[in-house]
Motif scaffolding. Structure first.
Motif, PDB file in Angstrom:
ATOM      1  N   ASN A 100       0.634  -1.073   0.086  1.00 22.02           N
ATOM      2  CA  ASN A 100      -0.321  -0.206  -0.173  1.00 22.02           C
ATOM      3  C   ASN A 100       1.128   1.164  -0.176  1.00 22.02           C
ATOM      4  O   ASN A 100       1.403   1.771   1.163  1.00 22.02           O
ATOM      5  N   MET A 101       0.689   2.092  -1.095  1.00 22.73           N
ATOM      6  CA  MET A 101       1.755   2.724  -1.678  1.00 22.73           C
ATOM      7  C   MET A 101       0.990   3.953  -2.095  1.00 22.73           C
ATOM      8  O   MET A 101       0.356   3.996  -2.506  1.00 22.73           O
ATOM      9  N   ASN A 102       1.432   5.612  -1.833  1.00 20.71           N
ATOM     10  CA  ASN A 102       0.885   6.241  -1.540  1.00 20.71           C
ATOM     11  C   ASN A 102       1.382   7.304  -2.696  1.00 20.71           C
ATOM     12  O   ASN A 102       2.946   7.438  -1.936  1.00 20.71           O
ATOM     13  N   PHE A 103       1.218   7.521  -3.544  1.00 20.77           N
ATOM     14  CA  PHE A 103       2.508   8.670  -3.785  1.00 20.77           C
ATOM     15  C   PHE A 103       1.686   9.704  -4.905  1.00 20.77           C
ATOM     16  O   PHE A 103       0.789  10.196  -5.320  1.00 20.77           O
ATOM     17  N   SER A 104       2.371  11.340  -5.270  1.00 21.14           N
ATOM     18  CA  SER A 104       1.993  12.344  -5.217  1.00 21.14           C
ATOM     19  C   SER A 104       2.963  11.846  -7.180  1.00 21.14           C
ATOM     20  O   SER A 104       3.716  11.604  -6.953  1.00 21.14           O
ATOM     21  N   LEU A 105       2.411  12.408  -7.861  1.00 19.07           N
ATOM     22  CA  LEU A 105       3.514  12.477  -9.881  1.00 19.07           C
ATOM     23  C   LEU A 105       4.666  13.110  -8.925  1.00 19.07           C
ATOM     24  O   LEU A 105       5.884  12.446  -9.811  1.00 19.07           O
ATOM     25  N   GLU A 106       4.954  13.992  -8.538  1.00 18.77           N
ATOM     26  CA  GLU A 106       6.470  14.284  -8.095  1.00 18.77           C
ATOM     27  C   GLU A 106       6.793  13.083  -6.763  1.00 18.77           C
ATOM     28  O   GLU A 106       8.396  13.232  -7.329  1.00 18.77           O
ATOM     29  N   GLU A 107       6.503  12.437  -6.028  1.00 14.87           N
ATOM     30  CA  GLU A 107       6.979  11.861  -4.990  1.00 14.87           C
ATOM     31  C   GLU A 107       7.675  10.609  -6.010  1.00 14.87           C
ATOM     32  O   GLU A 107       7.893   9.510  -6.151  1.00 14.87           O
ATOM     33  N   ALA A 108       6.506   9.603  -7.083  1.00 11.70           N
ATOM     34  CA  ALA A 108       6.854   8.785  -7.419  1.00 11.70           C
ATOM     35  C   ALA A 108       7.150   8.880  -8.675  1.00 11.70           C
ATOM     36  O   ALA A 108       8.307   7.989  -8.874  1.00 11.70           O
TER      37      ALA A 108
END
Length: 381
Positions: free
Chosen positions: A34-42
């Motif tokens: 279960n991972m959360n990412f904004s576009l820049e974080e990804a």
């Protein structure tokens, strides 16, 4: 008795240890699933964990090592030439110390080695940029599929309502079996389409996980909301020039031409223009020049076509909202007519499918635009 107690204690200890270990493993597994990412974080996460980028560091290191080794050999060659000039090496042994091949080696090896290092460093920059673009493309693809699935589910809910209405009209003696069957088939088709959309979503998610360096089954929550943002066009010619500077394929062809030009200059010192080696080197130079010109033209065409596609998509996106409003109104009217016995179910189904198609087109158009926008913006960074 004491031995039995000790054995029992050790057994309990081992069971507890194994249990704690399993709990930790499950917790770690849950964390990674279960991972959360904004576009820049990804993007940052992918760059940090990319095996391809780590490989480019090794390539740079290897290029530097090769440079040190080859330059040492040139130093040894120059030392041998110096000894020959002073008469310490017999004339019969000096043939291998002079000539075109030796001169080419002395003159071009440093340039060739420096170019190899530059290409390796440029390769790392290019790999980082391609990773960023790859993450952005797949991030958008996952978000697009999420949006399409939401639209499809809305259509399914409306189809369920239509089926209820058709059954109710049949029960009250004002409907037909045909209408109920049509509504059932429509609902079934929409559910099959939803299954296919889920397959598309899982494909995009798993490929994004792969690029992020995560297990393919990792569940992702993508937190960035993707909205239409207009590309800041600075003019086609300037973008083309930026692409010349930025693109790895252009850099490679340009360096090949520069290196061939140096070879040609040295070739002229040793061969007359009527000899085969001279003519063959001229052929190589002409070929390198043609390849460079063709690459420039290819990039110019690609950039200008991308800009045309971007403008076309922008014009289409502007029309989508109005189209959707019109189709929603058509659907509302068709439903009212059908519910009041003034229309047929087919009109409702046609309007419903048209609405879904219009919404799909809007979502697909926006994400296509953003992908193309990202590609062009990468030249300008």
């Amino acid at each position: 008795m004491k031995n039995k107690v000790m054995v029992f204690v050790m057994a309990v200890f081992m069971i507890v240890s194994i249990g704690l270990t399993n709990v930790k493993n499950v917790e770690a597994e849950n964390d990674i699933r279960n991972m959360n990412f904004s576009l820049e974080e990804a993007k940052d996460y992918a760059i940090e964990n990319s095996k391809d980028i780590k490989l480019t560091d090794i390539e740079i290191e290897n290029a530097n090592t090769q440079r040190r080794q080859q330059l040492k050999r040139i130093e040894d060659l120059e030392d041998a030439q110096d000894l020959a000039n002073k008469g310490f090496i017999p004339m019969s042994m000096q043939d291998s110390l002079y000539g075109y091949d030796v001169e080419i080696t002395k003159e071009l090896t440093p340039d060739r080695l420096n170019m190899a290092i530059e290409l390796a460093e440029k390769g790392k920059e290019s790999t980082i940029e391609q990773t960023r673009l790859g993450v952005e493309k797949l991030y958008y693809e996952v978000k697009k599929m999420e949006n399409l699935i939401d639209i499809q589910r809305e259509s399914i809910e409306r189809a369920k309502d239509q089926l209820k209405i058709a059954k109710s009209k049949l029960k009250n003696g004002v409907g037909t079996e045909v209408a109920v069957t049509m509504a059932e088939i429509n609902l079934s088709d929409l559910e099959i389409e939803l299954d296919n959309l889920n397959i598309g979503y899982n494909s995009a998610r798993m490929n994004l996980n792969k690029l992020l360096g995560l297990p393919v089954n990792t569940e992702l929550t993508l937190t960035s909301e993707v909205e239409f943002e207009k590309f800041k066009d600075i003019g086609a010619e300037e973008i083309v020039m930026k692409a010349y500077e930025d693109r790895m394929d252009m850099y490679q062809v340009k360096k090949k031409y520069e290196f061939t030009l140096r070879e040609t200059e040295i070739n002229k010192k040793f061969y007359d223009k009527y000899t085969y080696p001279y003519k063959y080197q001229q052929y190589n130079l002409n070929k390198a020049q043609i390849n460079l010109d063709n690459k420039k033209t290819d990039i110019e065409i690609e950039v200008k076509l991308d800009l045309q596609k971007l403008n076309s998509l922008e014009n289409e996106i502007k029309k989508y909202d109005n189209n959707i409003k019109k189709v929603e109104e058509n659907l509302r009217i068709a439903k009212v007519k059908y519910e009041n016995g003034l229309g047929i179910l087919q009109d409702v189904l046609d309007a419903e499918n048209t609405l879904k198609k219009a919404k799909f087109q809007k979502v697909t158009g926006i994400y296509s635009y953003m992908n193309l926008k990202g590609k062009l913006e990468s030249y300008l960074e």
